[in-house]
Each structure stands twice: as C-alpha cells, then as structure tokens.
Design a protein around this motif. Structure first.
Motif, PDB file in Angstrom:
ATOM      1  N   LYS A  76      11.615  17.964  -2.710  1.00 33.21           N
ATOM      2  CA  LYS A  76      12.670  17.887  -1.693  1.00 33.21           C
ATOM      3  C   LYS A  76      12.626  16.606  -0.870  1.00 33.21           C
ATOM      4  O   LYS A  76      13.218  16.528   0.192  1.00 33.21           O
ATOM      5  CB  LYS A  76      12.555  19.098  -0.754  1.00 33.21           C
ATOM      6  CG  LYS A  76      13.048  20.372  -1.417  1.00 33.21           C
ATOM      7  CD  LYS A  76      13.196  21.453  -0.408  1.00 33.21           C
ATOM      8  CE  LYS A  76      12.004  22.367  -0.492  1.00 33.21           C
ATOM      9  NZ  LYS A  76      11.892  23.295   0.601  1.00 33.21           N
ATOM     10  N   SER A  77      11.894  15.631  -1.328  1.00 37.57           N
ATOM     11  CA  SER A  77      11.708  14.352  -0.649  1.00 37.57           C
ATOM     12  C   SER A  77      11.466  14.512   0.857  1.00 37.57           C
ATOM     13  O   SER A  77      12.225  14.015   1.696  1.00 37.57           O
ATOM     14  CB  SER A  77      12.875  13.391  -0.923  1.00 37.57           C
ATOM     15  OG  SER A  77      14.105  13.984  -0.605  1.00 37.57           O
ATOM     16  N   GLY A  78      10.399  15.222   1.185  1.00 35.95           N
ATOM     17  CA  GLY A  78       9.911  15.261   2.563  1.00 35.95           C
ATOM     18  C   GLY A  78      10.732  16.101   3.532  1.00 35.95           C
ATOM     19  O   GLY A  78      10.803  15.808   4.719  1.00 35.95           O
ATOM     20  N   ASP A  79      11.329  17.146   3.038  1.00 36.26           N
ATOM     21  CA  ASP A  79      12.061  18.088   3.881  1.00 36.26           C
ATOM     22  C   ASP A  79      11.126  18.652   4.963  1.00 36.26           C
ATOM     23  O   ASP A  79       9.984  18.978   4.693  1.00 36.26           O
ATOM     24  CB  ASP A  79      12.552  19.232   2.970  1.00 36.26           C
ATOM     25  CG  ASP A  79      13.508  20.152   3.681  1.00 36.26           C
ATOM     26  OD1 ASP A  79      13.100  20.761   4.669  1.00 36.26           O
ATOM     27  OD2 ASP A  79      14.654  20.244   3.206  1.00 36.26           O
ATOM     28  N   SER A  80      11.623  18.761   6.192  1.00 34.58           N
ATOM     29  CA  SER A  80      10.757  19.218   7.287  1.00 34.58           C
ATOM     30  C   SER A  80      10.432  20.709   7.155  1.00 34.58           C
ATOM     31  O   SER A  80       9.490  21.203   7.754  1.00 34.58           O
ATOM     32  CB  SER A  80      11.435  18.948   8.625  1.00 34.58           C
ATOM     33  OG  SER A  80      12.620  19.721   8.698  1.00 34.58           O
ATOM     34  N   GLY A  81      11.205  21.423   6.346  1.00 38.74           N
ATOM     35  CA  GLY A  81      10.943  22.840   6.135  1.00 38.74           C
ATOM     36  C   GLY A  81       9.734  23.095   5.262  1.00 38.74           C
ATOM     37  O   GLY A  81       9.237  24.221   5.199  1.00 38.74           O
ATOM     38  N   SER A  82       9.242  22.045   4.602  1.00 36.43           N
ATOM     39  CA  SER A  82       8.179  22.285   3.621  1.00 36.43           C
ATOM     40  C   SER A  82       6.871  22.711   4.278  1.00 36.43           C
ATOM     41  O   SER A  82       6.087  23.433   3.684  1.00 36.43           O
ATOM     42  CB  SER A  82       7.984  21.073   2.706  1.00 36.43           C
ATOM     43  OG  SER A  82       7.667  19.944   3.457  1.00 36.43           O
ATOM     44  N   GLU A  83       6.632  22.273   5.527  1.00 35.57           N
ATOM     45  CA  GLU A  83       5.407  22.682   6.206  1.00 35.57           C
ATOM     46  C   GLU A  83       5.423  24.195   6.463  1.00 35.57           C
ATOM     47  O   GLU A  83       4.435  24.887   6.224  1.00 35.57           O
ATOM     48  CB  GLU A  83       5.261  21.914   7.520  1.00 35.57           C
ATOM     49  CG  GLU A  83       3.862  22.006   8.069  1.00 35.57           C
ATOM     50  CD  GLU A  83       3.618  21.038   9.223  1.00 35.57           C
ATOM     51  OE1 GLU A  83       4.260  19.973   9.256  1.00 35.57           O
ATOM     52  OE2 GLU A  83       2.814  21.383  10.088  1.00 35.57           O
ATOM     53  N   LYS A  84       6.559  24.683   6.927  1.00 34.37           N
ATOM     54  CA  LYS A  84       6.720  26.129   7.157  1.00 34.37           C
ATOM     55  C   LYS A  84       6.555  26.901   5.864  1.00 34.37           C
ATOM     56  O   LYS A  84       5.905  27.946   5.814  1.00 34.37           O
ATOM     57  CB  LYS A  84       8.142  26.400   7.693  1.00 34.37           C
ATOM     58  CG  LYS A  84       8.202  26.562   9.196  1.00 34.37           C
ATOM     59  CD  LYS A  84       9.546  27.166   9.593  1.00 34.37           C
ATOM     60  CE  LYS A  84       9.835  26.832  11.042  1.00 34.37           C
ATOM     61  NZ  LYS A  84      11.276  26.669  11.297  1.00 34.37           N
ATOM     62  N   GLN A  85       7.177  26.369   4.824  1.00 34.30           N
ATOM     63  CA  GLN A  85       7.138  27.023   3.519  1.00 34.30           C
ATOM     64  C   GLN A  85       5.699  27.079   2.995  1.00 34.30           C
ATOM     65  O   GLN A  85       5.272  28.098   2.442  1.00 34.30           O
ATOM     66  CB  GLN A  85       7.998  26.199   2.553  1.00 34.30           C
ATOM     67  CG  GLN A  85       8.704  27.020   1.505  1.00 34.30           C
ATOM     68  CD  GLN A  85       9.629  26.138   0.682  1.00 34.30           C
ATOM     69  OE1 GLN A  85      10.153  25.127   1.167  1.00 34.30           O
ATOM     70  NE2 GLN A  85       9.833  26.501  -0.566  1.00 34.30           N
TER      71      GLN A  85
END
Ligand code: ATP
Ligand code: MG
Length: 225
Positions: free
Chosen positions: A117-126
């Motif tokens: 996802k090229s550094g989507d901020s949601g990835s940390e939550k995920q």
C-alpha cells in the motif's frame, strides 16, 4: 459446490534444465485444494515439499503444466503480477520464520503491508491488530532477536495474516518448536481455518498432519496419496 482455491495440472519443476546437473523435482503434479480446506503436505526430506509450497506461493516458477490460483493462471506471468497476486491473496509462513531480527515485531508485520500500500498510515493499526490476533500485542515494540522461537513464529504468522489473505501457506511451522508451543501454533492455524481461510501446511510431524482434514503425501516429486 465447493470453490476451487488451487488447481495444478501436470505441473513439473526441473532445476538447471538442459544442463548436466538437471534435476526433476516435481513430476506431473495434479492437485486440487478447495476453499476452506486445511491440508497437510508430508514426505521425506528432499521429496519436493518446499518446492511445491513455494510454487503455490508464487515465489518459485514451474517448468511445465498449469497452476491456477482462484481461477487465475500463474504460469507465464511477470514478476510484477506475481508480486501483486502474492500480496493480495497469500500469507506465507517460512520454515525459519524469515524475520528481520533487528526490527521490532510490529515493524516486521508492517513490511508486506507497506509494500502493498506504499506506506498507508493504516498499516500500523492493521499490524497491531494482527499481533493481537496471535496473542502477542504486548511484544509489538520488542526487537525480534529478543524473542523466543514460539514468539517469533507468532510474529511470522501475524505478518502472514495482516493483509487478510484467503490462503495461508506454512513450511514446517512447528519444526523448530517444542511440543507445547507446536500445539499452540497448530491451534492458531486451525482457528484461522475455522474463520474460513484455506490453510496448507508442510510438515514432518505426524501429530501436525493428523490434525488436518486431508494429507497429501509426496515422494520423489510425485503425489503418492
Ligand atoms: N535451487 C535448486 N537447485 C537445484 N536443486 C534444488 C534447488 N532447490 C531444491 N533442489 C532440490 O530439489 C529437491 C526437493 O527439494 P525441497 O526443498 O522441495 O525438498 P523438501 O521436501 O522440502 O525437503 P525438506 O523436508 O528437507 O525440507 C531436493 O533434492 C533439492 O536438493
Ligand atoms: Mg523443505
């Protein structure tokens, strides 16, 4: 009727084709795995189990035949396509965990998420959610070289499930673990399967295989049962 997840027809894999050290590792494999199955692949060392799993995972190419993943033919695709297919559809747990030891648990889980996802901020939550799902949210900020084998395997599973793939592939996921930890890790795969995921596990361990709905045995590159 059950949906087909994986379909291989007359699939063969030859290393070093045409060279003196040519080696046929898989021969005319015909294999079908349906949506929602929990399958074990067993066989002697060198039988071709990892090669078969790596081809399923689209990280290794096959030489002849056909492999359809959820109806999509995998043969002849370029690297870019294979990467995308892998990221969207497959969660892979490698034999030796394959974690980046210097990174924290959460950073390891975020690697494929950031990639897709090229550094989507949601990835940390995920990633944190995935660590929660495997019961180690409290270890999120811990560096992987500080973790036990069982904890590392959980991080590896969290990384495999974080992007919610429908197919989980695991190569000897309990190979390096003690009996109790192996049991816990198997419970985790069974629970993922109950949630609807298709799970394929390569294993030497008869105790692991007997917990699966179906056992595929390969010998010398051929499915024998
Ligand atoms: N890159 C390669 N080049 C040539 N031969 C290879 C290569 N990778 C694997 N092989 C050979 O292919 C055969 C099957 O290997 P594979 O790793 O699939 O076996 P396996 O069933 O997973 O064994 P194990 O239980 O020991 O992990 C082996 O004989 C191996 O030496
Ligand atoms: Mg292997």
């Amino acid at each position: 009727m059950a949906k087909i997840k994986i379909k291989m027809e007359k699939l063969s894999k030859i290393y070093n084709k045409g060279k003196p050290n040519e080696k046929v590792v898989l021969k005319n494999i015909d294999l079908q795995i349906n949506d929602g199955e929990l399958v074990a692949i067993i066989g002697k060392s060198g039988a071709g189990k990892s090669t078969l799993l790596n081809i399923m995972a689209c990280i290794e190419r096959f030489t002849y035949g056909s492999y359809k993943l959820m109806g999509t033919e995998i043969g002849g695709r370029n690297e870019h396509d294979l990467c995308r297919i892998r990221n969207e559809r497959i969660g892979l747990v490698m034999q030796d965990f394959a974690l980046v030891e210097e990174l924290t648990s959460i950073e390891n889980v975020m690697i494929p998420l950031d990639f897709s996802k090229s550094g989507d901020s949601g990835s940390e939550k995920q990633a944190l959610k995935a660590l929660e799902d495997v019961g180690i949210a409290d270890l999120a900020m811990k560096r992987c070289n500080m973790l036990s084998g069982g904890q590392k395997q959980r991080v590896a599973i969290a990384r495999a499930i974080a992007a919610h793939p429908g197919l989980i592939l695991a190569d000897e996921p309990t190979g390096a673990l003690d009996t109790i930890t192996s049991y816990e890790i198997m419970e985790m795969f069974k629970s993922l399967n109950k949630q609807g995921k298709t799970v394929v596990i390569v294993t030497h361990d008869p105790k692991v295989a007997e917990q699966c709905q179906r056992v595929i045995e390969i010998s010398d590159g051929t499915i024998i049962s």
